[in-house]
Each structure stands twice: as C-alpha cells, then as structure tokens.
Design a protein around this motif. Structure first.
Motif, PDB file in Angstrom:
ATOM      1  N   ILE A  10     -60.119 -18.100  32.946  1.00  0.00           N
ATOM      2  CA  ILE A  10     -60.289 -19.499  33.062  1.00  0.00           C
ATOM      3  C   ILE A  10     -61.781 -19.669  33.150  1.00  0.00           C
ATOM      4  O   ILE A  10     -62.408 -19.614  33.894  1.00  0.00           O
ATOM      5  CB  ILE A  10     -59.484 -20.436  34.000  1.00  0.00           C
ATOM      6  N   GLY A  11     -62.132 -20.379  31.969  1.00  0.00           N
ATOM      7  CA  GLY A  11     -63.587 -20.644  31.769  1.00  0.00           C
ATOM      8  C   GLY A  11     -64.130 -21.678  32.859  1.00  0.00           C
ATOM      9  O   GLY A  11     -63.247 -22.344  33.265  1.00  0.00           O
ATOM     10  N   ASP A  12     -65.267 -22.033  32.492  1.00  0.00           N
ATOM     11  CA  ASP A  12     -66.066 -23.093  33.352  1.00  0.00           C
ATOM     12  C   ASP A  12     -65.471 -24.391  33.053  1.00  0.00           C
ATOM     13  O   ASP A  12     -65.261 -24.635  31.858  1.00  0.00           O
ATOM     14  CB  ASP A  12     -67.553 -23.116  33.326  1.00  0.00           C
ATOM     15  N   TYR A  13     -65.409 -25.318  33.809  1.00  0.00           N
ATOM     16  CA  TYR A  13     -65.146 -26.887  33.629  1.00  0.00           C
ATOM     17  C   TYR A  13     -63.705 -27.160  33.039  1.00  0.00           C
ATOM     18  O   TYR A  13     -63.648 -27.763  32.297  1.00  0.00           O
ATOM     19  CB  TYR A  13     -66.186 -27.485  32.893  1.00  0.00           C
TER      20      TYR A  13
ATOM     21  N   TYR B  37     -64.637 -25.522  29.331  1.00  0.00           N
ATOM     22  CA  TYR B  37     -64.696 -27.030  28.799  1.00  0.00           C
ATOM     23  C   TYR B  37     -63.401 -27.470  28.253  1.00  0.00           C
ATOM     24  O   TYR B  37     -63.592 -28.070  27.291  1.00  0.00           O
ATOM     25  CB  TYR B  37     -65.936 -27.496  28.047  1.00  0.00           C
ATOM     26  N   SER B  38     -62.327 -26.955  28.653  1.00  0.00           N
ATOM     27  CA  SER B  38     -60.889 -27.097  28.015  1.00  0.00           C
ATOM     28  C   SER B  38     -60.053 -27.748  29.032  1.00  0.00           C
ATOM     29  O   SER B  38     -60.120 -27.517  30.271  1.00  0.00           O
ATOM     30  CB  SER B  38     -60.596 -25.622  27.538  1.00  0.00           C
ATOM     31  N   VAL B  39     -58.877 -28.343  28.250  1.00  0.00           N
ATOM     32  CA  VAL B  39     -57.849 -28.577  29.302  1.00  0.00           C
ATOM     33  C   VAL B  39     -56.736 -28.163  28.668  1.00  0.00           C
ATOM     34  O   VAL B  39     -56.360 -27.998  27.442  1.00  0.00           O
ATOM     35  CB  VAL B  39     -57.667 -30.300  29.066  1.00  0.00           C
ATOM     36  N   LEU B  40     -55.649 -27.529  29.670  1.00  0.00           N
ATOM     37  CA  LEU B  40     -54.321 -27.138  29.256  1.00  0.00           C
ATOM     38  C   LEU B  40     -53.277 -28.213  29.752  1.00  0.00           C
ATOM     39  O   LEU B  40     -53.333 -28.674  30.982  1.00  0.00           O
ATOM     40  CB  LEU B  40     -54.005 -25.619  30.203  1.00  0.00           C
ATOM     41  N   GLY B  41     -52.696 -28.792  28.953  1.00  0.00           N
ATOM     42  CA  GLY B  41     -51.588 -29.638  29.242  1.00  0.00           C
ATOM     43  C   GLY B  41     -50.646 -29.366  30.232  1.00  0.00           C
ATOM     44  O   GLY B  41     -50.290 -28.263  30.377  1.00  0.00           O
TER      45      GLY B  41
ATOM     46  N   PHE C 117     -64.476 -27.156  24.577  1.00  0.00           N
ATOM     47  CA  PHE C 117     -63.997 -28.689  24.521  1.00  0.00           C
ATOM     48  C   PHE C 117     -62.619 -29.080  23.382  1.00  0.00           C
ATOM     49  O   PHE C 117     -63.092 -29.724  22.511  1.00  0.00           O
ATOM     50  CB  PHE C 117     -65.394 -29.381  23.746  1.00  0.00           C
ATOM     51  N   ALA C 118     -61.717 -28.558  24.104  1.00  0.00           N
ATOM     52  CA  ALA C 118     -60.501 -28.722  23.277  1.00  0.00           C
ATOM     53  C   ALA C 118     -59.366 -28.895  24.425  1.00  0.00           C
ATOM     54  O   ALA C 118     -59.353 -28.101  25.468  1.00  0.00           O
ATOM     55  CB  ALA C 118     -60.221 -27.438  22.750  1.00  0.00           C
ATOM     56  N   LEU C 119     -58.363 -29.450  23.873  1.00  0.00           N
ATOM     57  CA  LEU C 119     -57.012 -29.852  24.466  1.00  0.00           C
ATOM     58  C   LEU C 119     -56.143 -28.558  23.885  1.00  0.00           C
ATOM     59  O   LEU C 119     -55.713 -28.749  22.690  1.00  0.00           O
ATOM     60  CB  LEU C 119     -56.468 -31.278  24.301  1.00  0.00           C
ATOM     61  N   TYR C 120     -55.544 -27.877  24.828  1.00  0.00           N
ATOM     62  CA  TYR C 120     -54.458 -26.954  24.510  1.00  0.00           C
ATOM     63  C   TYR C 120     -53.059 -27.451  25.098  1.00  0.00           C
ATOM     64  O   TYR C 120     -53.168 -27.705  26.232  1.00  0.00           O
ATOM     65  CB  TYR C 120     -54.748 -25.527  24.808  1.00  0.00           C
ATOM     66  N   ALA C 121     -52.138 -27.342  24.501  1.00  0.00           N
ATOM     67  CA  ALA C 121     -50.613 -27.777  25.133  1.00  0.00           C
ATOM     68  C   ALA C 121     -49.603 -27.175  24.433  1.00  0.00           C
ATOM     69  O   ALA C 121     -49.547 -26.867  23.327  1.00  0.00           O
ATOM     70  CB  ALA C 121     -50.714 -29.206  25.456  1.00  0.00           C
TER      71      ALA C 121
ATOM     72  N   ALA D 144     -67.779 -36.122  28.252  1.00  0.00           N
ATOM     73  CA  ALA D 144     -66.683 -36.535  29.199  1.00  0.00           C
ATOM     74  C   ALA D 144     -67.438 -36.189  30.683  1.00  0.00           C
ATOM     75  O   ALA D 144     -68.002 -34.971  30.844  1.00  0.00           O
ATOM     76  CB  ALA D 144     -65.386 -35.728  29.062  1.00  0.00           C
ATOM     77  N   LYS D 145     -67.356 -36.942  31.473  1.00  0.00           N
ATOM     78  CA  LYS D 145     -67.935 -36.854  32.974  1.00  0.00           C
ATOM     79  C   LYS D 145     -67.275 -35.567  33.643  1.00  0.00           C
ATOM     80  O   LYS D 145     -68.109 -34.941  34.279  1.00  0.00           O
ATOM     81  CB  LYS D 145     -67.649 -38.128  33.584  1.00  0.00           C
ATOM     82  N   TYR D 146     -66.129 -35.335  33.553  1.00  0.00           N
ATOM     83  CA  TYR D 146     -65.434 -34.054  33.923  1.00  0.00           C
ATOM     84  C   TYR D 146     -66.283 -32.939  33.543  1.00  0.00           C
ATOM     85  O   TYR D 146     -66.408 -32.068  34.436  1.00  0.00           O
ATOM     86  CB  TYR D 146     -64.068 -33.915  33.493  1.00  0.00           C
ATOM     87  N   PHE D 147     -66.630 -32.766  32.551  1.00  0.00           N
ATOM     88  CA  PHE D 147     -67.518 -31.559  31.813  1.00  0.00           C
ATOM     89  C   PHE D 147     -68.840 -31.694  32.175  1.00  0.00           C
ATOM     90  O   PHE D 147     -69.823 -30.502  32.112  1.00  0.00           O
ATOM     91  CB  PHE D 147     -67.580 -31.521  30.427  1.00  0.00           C
ATOM     92  N   THR D 148     -69.363 -32.792  32.977  1.00  0.00           N
ATOM     93  CA  THR D 148     -70.873 -32.663  33.187  1.00  0.00           C
ATOM     94  C   THR D 148     -71.072 -33.000  34.810  1.00  0.00           C
ATOM     95  O   THR D 148     -72.024 -33.103  35.326  1.00  0.00           O
ATOM     96  CB  THR D 148     -71.642 -34.018  32.509  1.00  0.00           C
ATOM     97  N   ARG D 149     -70.069 -32.920  35.598  1.00  0.00           N
ATOM     98  CA  ARG D 149     -70.024 -33.089  37.077  1.00  0.00           C
ATOM     99  C   ARG D 149     -70.876 -32.282  37.651  1.00  0.00           C
ATOM    100  O   ARG D 149     -70.837 -30.971  37.274  1.00  0.00           O
ATOM    101  CB  ARG D 149     -68.875 -33.461  37.478  1.00  0.00           C
TER     102      ARG D 149
END
Length: 221
Positions: A154-157, A175-179, A192-196, A210-215
């Motif tokens: 699982i990568g960063d952020y 920099y990705s999201v798993l739904g 920088f992608a949504l996977y689901a 997106a602030k989640y990716f830069t916190r």
C-alpha cells in the motif's frame, strides 16, 4: 511463555524495559503498547508509535511501526514465520518474510484481520479505515495443490475504505483510495486515483491538491 505472561501484566514503563531487554525489541521511550498480546520475533516501534488495547500480533518474523504510526484496538495480526519447521511454503524459502511494516504517520484503525504470511508494507500517511477489512497474503494454489503467498503493498498517502479485502500480490499506488467493501486482487500503478468494486477497478482520477494527500501529520481531526 512464562516471560511473555510476566511482561504482559507489567505496568508499561517496566514492560517496555522487559520487552527490550528480554526479547531484544527496539521500542522507543515515547512509544506505547496497551493491554495487547504483541510478540513477533522482532518488534521495532519508533517515536510516538502506539498499539492499542486488545490487539494481537503473533507468529511473525518482524513488525515495525514508524514514527507516529498506530495500530488501533482489537486487530488480529498473524503470519507464518520463516523459522517454522512446517512443510508449508518451503518452495518460497528465502523468498518471503512474515512481516508488517507500517510507515510514518500511518494508522490501522480497529477490528481488522491482517495475515502476514508474506510481507505487508504500508507507506507513509496511510489510513486503513473503518472496521473488518482483511489483508490476506496467502491462499491455496489450485494448480499446484499447495499453499502459496504473495506480498501486499500500500503506497504513501493511501486510504483503504471499511470492510475491504486485499489479497496477496495486490498493490494500491501512492495517493490513491480504495472504496469501501472493495476487493483489491491485483497490482495497480496509476496514482491519484479511486479504485473500487469487486474486483476493484479504476473509477476516476483524484484531485492532486486534495488536503489528505498533502497533510504533514497523520491524525485527522
């Protein structure tokens, strides 16, 4: 076992010294373990990392928590150590390690099942969110008729939604999201992608600003 039981019931200040001295662990003075059964072969906990109550981590070669990394309550973390005399995974001798590596400021929330028969590596600023997700690095190889295992990365952020399943060989790019309730069973590369979905697939690109990716801190208010 007697040493483990003795250490388990000690106050934390004394318990940390016992774990470091008797078991050769490397636990920073500011790190903390709650009322939890955490006994891998090797444990490294860096500054301000923590493991909450009622979690279990056993039958592992190595567990490492980076700075400010955390494992929440009631997580079941187990594996299949490479020192085992069992016939399982002998074909992978020297090619796998039963380990969980959690990067700086990353968090596993609570009530998840983490199977570390092979490596599970979480990058920095990762959130394994919600409840009841499963990370499963091993399964039966139907063609070969034997147990087999593959690492998970699982990568960063990254953000992994609640009640998801992640299988051996899977990769979630930085920099990705798993739904939520998704099945991740392959390696993806686009950041920088949504996977689901079941199985998970690319859904849409995500905002790079997106602030989640830069916190700069892991904890989200």
């Amino acid at each position: 076992m007697i040493k483990k039981l003795f250490a388990f019931f000690m106050p934390w200040a004394l318990k940390r010294r016992i774990l470091n001295t008797w078991f050769g662990y490397e636990i920073h003075p500011s790190a903390r373990i709650g009322f939890a059964w955490i006994f891998p072969k090797k444990l490294v906990m860096q500054e301000r990392s923590k493991i909450a109550h009622f979690s279990i981590a056993i039958h592992l070669d190595h567990v490492k928590l980076g700075t400010y990394a955390s494992i929440g309550r009631s997580n079941w973390i187990t594996g299949f150590p490479t020192s085992s005399a069992s016939r399982h995974f002998t074909h992978q001798q020297g090619k796998r390690k039963s380990e969980l590596i959690i990067g700086d400021h990353s968090a596993i929330t609570k009530n998840h099942h983490i199977d570390c028969t092979n490596s599970i590596i979480l990058g920095k600023f990762v959130t394994i969110a919600g409840y009841r997700s499963q990370f499963l690095t091993h399964s039966i190889n139907i063609e070969e008729g034997r147990q087999d295992s593959y690492p998970i990365h699982i990568g960063d952020y990254c953000f992994v939604g609640t009640n998801s399943v992640v299988l051996g060989g899977a990769k979630l790019p930085s920099y990705s999201v798993l739904g939520a309730k998704s099945l991740l069973n392959k390696a993806f590369e686009q950041q920088f992608a949504l996977y689901a979905g079941v199985p998970a697939a690319f859904v849409k690109p995500l905002n790079k600003d997106a602030k989640y990716f830069t916190r700069q801190t892991g904890y989200i208010f």
